[in-house]
Design a protein around this motif. Structure first.
Motif, PDB file in Angstrom:
ATOM      1  N   ASP A  91     -11.592  17.370   9.905  1.00 46.37           N
ATOM      2  CA  ASP A  91     -11.681  17.967  11.238  1.00 46.37           C
ATOM      3  C   ASP A  91     -10.457  17.681  12.098  1.00 46.37           C
ATOM      4  OD1 ASP A  91     -14.175  18.833  10.470  1.00 46.37           O
ATOM      5  OD2 ASP A  91     -15.287  17.364  11.681  1.00 46.37           O
ATOM      6  N   HIS A  92      -9.617  16.771  11.644  1.00 49.10           N
ATOM      7  CA  HIS A  92      -8.443  16.372  12.422  1.00 49.10           C
ATOM      8  C   HIS A  92      -7.144  16.784  11.731  1.00 49.10           C
ATOM      9  CE1 HIS A  92     -11.134  14.133  15.015  1.00 49.10           C
ATOM     10  NE2 HIS A  92     -11.717  13.688  13.915  1.00 49.10           N
ATOM     11  N   THR A  93      -7.224  17.775  10.864  1.00 48.49           N
ATOM     12  CA  THR A  93      -6.032  18.243  10.160  1.00 48.49           C
ATOM     13  C   THR A  93      -5.776  19.711  10.472  1.00 48.49           C
ATOM     14  OG1 THR A  93      -7.253  18.885   8.176  1.00 48.49           O
ATOM     15  CG2 THR A  93      -6.424  16.613   8.265  1.00 48.49           C
ATOM     16  N   ASP A  94      -4.534  20.111  10.274  1.00 47.17           N
ATOM     17  CA  ASP A  94      -4.125  21.498  10.493  1.00 47.17           C
ATOM     18  C   ASP A  94      -3.136  21.845   9.387  1.00 47.17           C
ATOM     19  OD1 ASP A  94      -2.905  23.885  11.391  1.00 47.17           O
ATOM     20  OD2 ASP A  94      -3.299  23.341  13.476  1.00 47.17           O
ATOM     21  N   GLY A 148       0.815  -1.208   0.000  1.00 49.15           N
ATOM     22  CA  GLY A 148       0.000   0.000   0.000  1.00 49.15           C
ATOM     23  C   GLY A 148       0.846   1.253   0.000  1.00 49.15           C
ATOM     24  N   GLU A 149       0.365   2.228  -0.712  1.00 52.87           N
ATOM     25  CA  GLU A 149       0.998   3.538  -0.667  1.00 52.87           C
ATOM     26  C   GLU A 149       0.067   4.440   0.108  1.00 52.87           C
ATOM     27  OE1 GLU A 149       2.208   5.096  -4.420  1.00 52.87           O
ATOM     28  OE2 GLU A 149       2.958   3.163  -5.098  1.00 52.87           O
ATOM     29  N   GLY A 150       0.637   5.325   0.851  1.00 53.75           N
ATOM     30  CA  GLY A 150      -0.208   6.212   1.632  1.00 53.75           C
ATOM     31  C   GLY A 150       0.603   7.284   2.298  1.00 53.75           C
ATOM     32  N   TYR A 151       0.038   7.826   3.308  1.00 57.38           N
ATOM     33  CA  TYR A 151       0.639   8.945   4.010  1.00 57.38           C
ATOM     34  C   TYR A 151       0.951   8.544   5.435  1.00 57.38           C
ATOM     35  CZ  TYR A 151      -1.572  11.341   0.102  1.00 57.38           C
ATOM     36  OH  TYR A 151      -1.958  11.727  -1.147  1.00 57.38           O
ATOM     37  N   ALA A 152       1.938   9.194   5.999  1.00 59.56           N
ATOM     38  CA  ALA A 152       2.228   9.083   7.425  1.00 59.56           C
ATOM     39  C   ALA A 152       2.031  10.475   8.005  1.00 59.56           C
ATOM     40  CB  ALA A 152       3.659   8.596   7.645  1.00 59.56           C
ATOM     41  N   PHE A 153       1.486  10.548   9.183  1.00 60.36           N
ATOM     42  CA  PHE A 153       1.160  11.841   9.770  1.00 60.36           C
ATOM     43  C   PHE A 153       1.849  12.023  11.104  1.00 60.36           C
ATOM     44  CE2 PHE A 153      -2.401  10.635   7.084  1.00 60.36           C
ATOM     45  CZ  PHE A 153      -2.554  11.772   6.307  1.00 60.36           C
ATOM     46  N   GLN A 154       2.109  13.262  11.430  1.00 64.52           N
ATOM     47  CA  GLN A 154       2.546  13.643  12.761  1.00 64.52           C
ATOM     48  C   GLN A 154       1.308  14.192  13.449  1.00 64.52           C
ATOM     49  OE1 GLN A 154       5.767  12.914  13.618  1.00 64.52           O
ATOM     50  NE2 GLN A 154       5.738  12.067  11.557  1.00 64.52           N
ATOM     51  N   VAL A 155       1.143  13.905  14.712  1.00 63.97           N
ATOM     52  CA  VAL A 155      -0.054  14.352  15.413  1.00 63.97           C
ATOM     53  C   VAL A 155       0.320  15.183  16.635  1.00 63.97           C
ATOM     54  CG1 VAL A 155      -1.467  12.407  14.628  1.00 63.97           C
ATOM     55  CG2 VAL A 155      -0.216  12.223  16.774  1.00 63.97           C
ATOM     56  N   ALA A 156      -0.563  16.088  16.977  1.00 67.59           N
ATOM     57  CA  ALA A 156      -0.410  16.920  18.175  1.00 67.59           C
ATOM     58  C   ALA A 156      -1.795  17.161  18.750  1.00 67.59           C
ATOM     59  CB  ALA A 156       0.255  18.253  17.819  1.00 67.59           C
ATOM     60  N   LYS A 164       4.014  26.218  22.262  1.00 72.84           N
ATOM     61  CA  LYS A 164       4.054  24.813  21.858  1.00 72.84           C
ATOM     62  C   LYS A 164       3.914  24.677  20.347  1.00 72.84           C
ATOM     63  CE  LYS A 164       2.619  22.907  26.252  1.00 72.84           C
ATOM     64  NZ  LYS A 164       1.605  22.177  27.001  1.00 72.84           N
ATOM     65  N   ALA A 165       3.070  25.509  19.737  1.00 69.80           N
ATOM     66  CA  ALA A 165       2.938  25.474  18.283  1.00 69.80           C
ATOM     67  C   ALA A 165       4.268  25.848  17.626  1.00 69.80           C
ATOM     68  CB  ALA A 165       1.818  26.407  17.819  1.00 69.80           C
ATOM     69  N   GLY A 166       5.001  26.764  18.233  1.00 67.59           N
ATOM     70  CA  GLY A 166       6.334  27.111  17.730  1.00 67.59           C
ATOM     71  C   GLY A 166       7.297  25.942  17.830  1.00 67.59           C
TER      72      GLY A 166
END
Length: 158
Positions: A144-147, A43-51, A61-63
């Protein structure tokens, strides 16, 4: 179906308690090299970092998150362009055999991409499929879970 952590899943797979295993590298390479496993679907896809939302709402913290993501971007680019060196470091730090990390490093050609409508639509499709199969409860609105505020860190020519 069994839900196992990677190390437990490897043990279950190698002992024959499970016949197939959905996993990512370096575990895929470890199973292929150490246990003559065959890849059935790649499978090809994406990997995400979460906060967490609270961390994203906190300016300091955002900095720090922005700094982390910039460092991660540079590290991924380096690993993709220095696969042999990365494999050696990876083996030393994890204790995995060099042939495993070399194979896995060769498979790690992911390039960071910005979170855009295409990414969100792709992940929404997967979330909908998981909901339809009863693997997750209820409908998930992936957007809703992305930034997107960190997209400027990711360059298309990276």
């Amino acid at each position: 179906m069994s839900y196992l952590q990677p190390a437990d899943a490897l043990a279950a797979f190698t002992s024959g308690r499970v016949d197939a295993w959905a996993i990512w590298d370096p575990y895929t390479s470890q199973a292929r090299i150490g246990n003559a496993a065959k890849v059935l679907v790649d499978g090809e896809g994406y990997a995400f970092q979460v906060a967490g939302r609270a961390a994203l709402a906190d300016q300091a913290k955002a900095g720090a998150i922005r700094d982390y993501l910039a460092r991660l971007q540079r590290a991924k680019i380096w690993a993709n362009t220095h696969q042999a060196e990365w494999a050696k470091v990876w083996a030393k730090e994890t204790g995995l055999p060099l042939p495993v990390t070399t194979a896995a490093a060769g498979n790690r050609t992911t390039t960071p991409v910005p979170i855009d409508d295409t990414v969100i639509a792709s992940e929404q499709e997967m979330a909908d499929a998981f909901t339809a199969e009863g693997l997750i409860p209820g409908k998930v609105a992936f957007a809703d879970h992305t930034d997107r505020r960190f997209n400027d860190i990711v360059t298309k020519d990276a």
